[in-house]
Design a protein around this motif. Sequence first.
Motif, PDB file in Angstrom:
ATOM      1  N   PHE A   1       0.829  -1.204   0.000  1.00 22.67           N
ATOM      2  CA  PHE A   1       0.000   0.000   0.000  1.00 22.67           C
ATOM      3  C   PHE A   1       0.865   1.257   0.000  1.00 22.67           C
ATOM      4  O   PHE A   1       2.032   1.246   0.416  1.00 22.67           O
ATOM      5  N   GLU A   2       0.255   2.338  -0.452  1.00 19.61           N
ATOM      6  CA  GLU A   2       0.906   3.637  -0.506  1.00 19.61           C
ATOM      7  C   GLU A   2      -0.116   4.703  -0.141  1.00 19.61           C
ATOM      8  O   GLU A   2      -1.246   4.693  -0.626  1.00 19.61           O
ATOM      9  N   ILE A   3       0.281   5.638   0.725  1.00 15.99           N
ATOM     10  CA  ILE A   3      -0.576   6.750   1.141  1.00 15.99           C
ATOM     11  C   ILE A   3      -0.127   7.985   0.375  1.00 15.99           C
ATOM     12  O   ILE A   3       1.055   8.354   0.427  1.00 15.99           O
ATOM     13  N   ARG A   4      -1.036   8.627  -0.321  1.00 13.61           N
ATOM     14  CA  ARG A   4      -0.684   9.791  -1.138  1.00 13.61           C
ATOM     15  C   ARG A   4      -1.509  11.010  -0.744  1.00 13.61           C
ATOM     16  O   ARG A   4      -2.730  10.957  -0.710  1.00 13.61           O
ATOM     17  N   LYS A   5      -0.836  12.091  -0.463  1.00 12.82           N
ATOM     18  CA  LYS A   5      -1.530  13.369  -0.289  1.00 12.82           C
ATOM     19  C   LYS A   5      -1.725  13.950  -1.680  1.00 12.82           C
ATOM     20  O   LYS A   5      -0.752  14.095  -2.444  1.00 12.82           O
ATOM     21  N   THR A   6      -2.944  14.272  -2.033  1.00 12.41           N
ATOM     22  CA  THR A   6      -3.242  14.569  -3.438  1.00 12.41           C
ATOM     23  C   THR A   6      -3.552  16.034  -3.725  1.00 12.41           C
ATOM     24  O   THR A   6      -3.592  16.422  -4.887  1.00 12.41           O
ATOM     25  N   ASP A   7      -3.813  16.851  -2.708  1.00 13.70           N
ATOM     26  CA  ASP A   7      -4.036  18.264  -2.997  1.00 13.70           C
ATOM     27  C   ASP A   7      -2.696  18.986  -2.995  1.00 13.70           C
ATOM     28  O   ASP A   7      -1.727  18.538  -2.379  1.00 13.70           O
ATOM     29  N   ALA A   8      -2.648  20.084  -3.693  1.00 13.48           N
ATOM     30  CA  ALA A   8      -1.389  20.826  -3.798  1.00 13.48           C
ATOM     31  C   ALA A   8      -1.319  21.959  -2.779  1.00 13.48           C
ATOM     32  O   ALA A   8      -0.421  22.794  -2.837  1.00 13.48           O
ATOM     33  N   GLY A   9      -2.267  21.979  -1.845  1.00 12.57           N
ATOM     34  CA  GLY A   9      -2.318  23.061  -0.873  1.00 12.57           C
ATOM     35  C   GLY A   9      -1.266  22.936   0.211  1.00 12.57           C
ATOM     36  O   GLY A   9      -0.473  21.999   0.251  1.00 12.57           O
ATOM     37  N   LYS A  10      -1.295  23.891   1.117  1.00 18.27           N
ATOM     38  CA  LYS A  10      -0.301  23.938   2.183  1.00 18.27           C
ATOM     39  C   LYS A  10      -0.687  23.082   3.381  1.00 18.27           C
ATOM     40  O   LYS A  10       0.106  22.926   4.316  1.00 18.27           O
ATOM     41  N   GLY A  11      -1.886  22.554   3.395  1.00 19.77           N
ATOM     42  CA  GLY A  11      -2.340  21.746   4.513  1.00 19.77           C
ATOM     43  C   GLY A  11      -1.528  20.465   4.657  1.00 19.77           C
ATOM     44  O   GLY A  11      -1.245  19.784   3.667  1.00 19.77           O
ATOM     45  N   ARG A  12      -1.152  20.147   5.888  1.00 20.71           N
ATOM     46  CA  ARG A  12      -0.441  18.904   6.179  1.00 20.71           C
ATOM     47  C   ARG A  12      -1.398  17.935   6.862  1.00 20.71           C
ATOM     48  O   ARG A  12      -2.318  18.363   7.569  1.00 20.71           O
ATOM     49  N   ILE A  13      -1.157  16.654   6.679  1.00 23.94           N
ATOM     50  CA  ILE A  13      -2.057  15.645   7.231  1.00 23.94           C
ATOM     51  C   ILE A  13      -1.264  14.641   8.058  1.00 23.94           C
ATOM     52  O   ILE A  13      -0.198  14.172   7.626  1.00 23.94           O
ATOM     53  N   ASN A  14      -1.780  14.325   9.249  1.00 22.24           N
ATOM     54  CA  ASN A  14      -1.221  13.266  10.083  1.00 22.24           C
ATOM     55  C   ASN A  14      -1.926  11.941   9.806  1.00 22.24           C
ATOM     56  O   ASN A  14      -3.119  11.915   9.518  1.00 22.24           O
ATOM     57  N   PHE A  15      -1.159  10.853   9.895  1.00 21.25           N
ATOM     58  CA  PHE A  15      -1.707   9.505   9.744  1.00 21.25           C
ATOM     59  C   PHE A  15      -1.171   8.632  10.870  1.00 21.25           C
ATOM     60  O   PHE A  15      -0.017   8.789  11.299  1.00 21.25           O
ATOM     61  N   ASP A  16      -2.003   7.699  11.325  1.00 21.31           N
ATOM     62  CA  ASP A  16      -1.579   6.811  12.393  1.00 21.31           C
ATOM     63  C   ASP A  16      -2.376   5.512  12.339  1.00 21.31           C
ATOM     64  O   ASP A  16      -3.412   5.438  11.659  1.00 21.31           O
ATOM     65  N   ALA A  17      -1.874   4.512  13.060  1.00 20.12           N
ATOM     66  CA  ALA A  17      -2.571   3.239  13.258  1.00 20.12           C
ATOM     67  C   ALA A  17      -3.073   2.627  11.948  1.00 20.12           C
ATOM     68  O   ALA A  17      -4.270   2.464  11.734  1.00 20.12           O
ATOM     69  N   PHE A  18      -2.144   2.289  11.069  1.00 22.88           N
ATOM     70  CA  PHE A  18      -2.494   1.628   9.808  1.00 22.88           C
ATOM     71  C   PHE A  18      -2.627   0.129  10.068  1.00 22.88           C
ATOM     72  O   PHE A  18      -1.716  -0.505  10.600  1.00 22.88           O
ATOM     73  N   ARG A  19      -3.769  -0.429   9.711  1.00 19.42           N
ATOM     74  CA  ARG A  19      -4.044  -1.844   9.935  1.00 19.42           C
ATOM     75  C   ARG A  19      -4.538  -2.495   8.646  1.00 19.42           C
ATOM     76  O   ARG A  19      -5.331  -1.898   7.908  1.00 19.42           O
ATOM     77  N   VAL A  20      -4.078  -3.719   8.409  1.00 21.01           N
ATOM     78  CA  VAL A  20      -4.604  -4.536   7.321  1.00 21.01           C
ATOM     79  C   VAL A  20      -5.005  -5.872   7.924  1.00 21.01           C
ATOM     80  O   VAL A  20      -4.183  -6.544   8.558  1.00 21.01           O
ATOM     81  N   THR A  21      -6.256  -6.240   7.755  1.00 21.40           N
ATOM     82  CA  THR A  21      -6.760  -7.490   8.316  1.00 21.40           C
ATOM     83  C   THR A  21      -7.474  -8.294   7.243  1.00 21.40           C
ATOM     84  O   THR A  21      -7.983  -7.740   6.266  1.00 21.40           O
ATOM     85  N   ALA A  22      -7.514  -9.592   7.431  1.00 20.11           N
ATOM     86  CA  ALA A  22      -8.219 -10.467   6.501  1.00 20.11           C
ATOM     87  C   ALA A  22      -9.713 -10.334   6.710  1.00 20.11           C
ATOM     88  O   ALA A  22     -10.196 -10.145   7.822  1.00 20.11           O
TER      89      ALA A  22
END
Length: 473
Positions: free
Chosen positions: A186-207
């Motif tokens: 998997f890959e996480i992509r920030k897609t807007d070109a603005g100045k806003g920053r985004i935090n990410f946490d607790a990535f889970r993949v389950t069956a």
Amino acid sequence: MPKKKKNSQSFGSIAVAVVLAISGFVVTTCNRKITGDKSTPATSKSSNKKNNQSSTAAAARLLAEDFETGSQNNYNSSEVALSSGNWYFKDALLGSLVEDHKTGRQALRIRDNGEVGMSFDIAVKGTVTATLKYALYGDDQRGSWELWASVNKGQRYFRVGDAVDATSSSLKTATFTVVATGNIRFEIRKTDAGKGRINFDAFRVTAGGKVSPVTPAAGKPVGGDDDDMLLGNPSGANASLVMANNYLMDKGYYKLSYNREKGTPNWVAWHISRRDLGDMARANDFRPDADLPENWYQASQSSYIGSGFDRGHNCPSGDRTATRDANEATFLMTNMIPQAPNHNQHLWKNLEDYTRSLVMDGNEVYVIMGSYGSGGVGSKGLAKTIDHRNINVPDHIWKVIVVLPEGNNDLQRISKSTRIIAVNTPNKNDVNTKWTAYLTTIDEIEQATHYKLLDKVPAAVRQELVKKVDTGG
């Protein structure tokens, strides 16, 4: 990310079916769910305490990444070792400030059009569910992001579900469901070109998980307008292992007939409209094509070095500048031929530039390019093969361009008056830089290659078109 087509519909819940005949992968994406989060503490990955969950539930966990380990305190591109494995960071860091919204000590923070992705695969079989917590960094006002996945070791990615808008500094959870058999990353992509920053946490993949019914990808009619092979399959290529020297491959942004014996494509077909032309910079990430059967020889990014020939694109990088994925797709080595440097950098570049100018003037074009023979003359003289005789050097390179005003029902709009540009050129370093010096007919190219071009065009129309020689103006 598939090539955008005409009459595209707005994205709602999307289900995408990706069938990879070689690897046997089948991928389907479905609805994304967003829920509020009450800052439930993240489960520690390093804990040795016994889990009270059932053994079935424990086995369902395929990946857990809380971004608590590892160090990346600036936005420089780099490979970062996290608890789950190595991840690559671009315009991203691990933030531990008060402004970083997190479940533990630190969280992922992405700015601009940054991305963070797994450099490893996880084994999956059937439906899997991915969840990820996100929030705006500090007091930033707005941002958007997408989750992407690859089932062929990062060779090509597809978007999972819909884009997500981040509008709050409170952690929320986004849920995505994918069906895959084999490996996935998997890959996480920030897609807007603005100045806003985004935090990410607790990535889970389950069956497990529930998948919505499969529907065609929005804006991509199968075999319809803008399809790269709308006008035909010149050599009758097929995606069967018994067709090793006429092996059909769909790279998402172009289609080709690959020749295992030659180590190059026989021909490549693609469509260009103004939607394909944007501001994306040239990727320059030449790489092997992981979609080739496992026991086939694969040209690498270094196979042409020192040979006296360029890694010559069939479908040009400049024809796919709308998105990063589109541009990167053109750097697969299955899209390359050994091309004399002056031929590639001057003669062919001039023709490619002219083709794009036609598109920007209100036209759309269908292009097919190929090569034949053996023995080209590069900067170091004549050569029939390179890379320890694994790659054939063609002696001729040809291209056919069908020009239409922008519109619909493309096949029906092709008439005897449709403009056809056909060129057939020697693969030599001393070529004339003016492509108009090599204008010819489709008929002449067919005699040399034994292909049947434009075979989907009505016979009466095709009969006239194959005899036309363009004026070059």
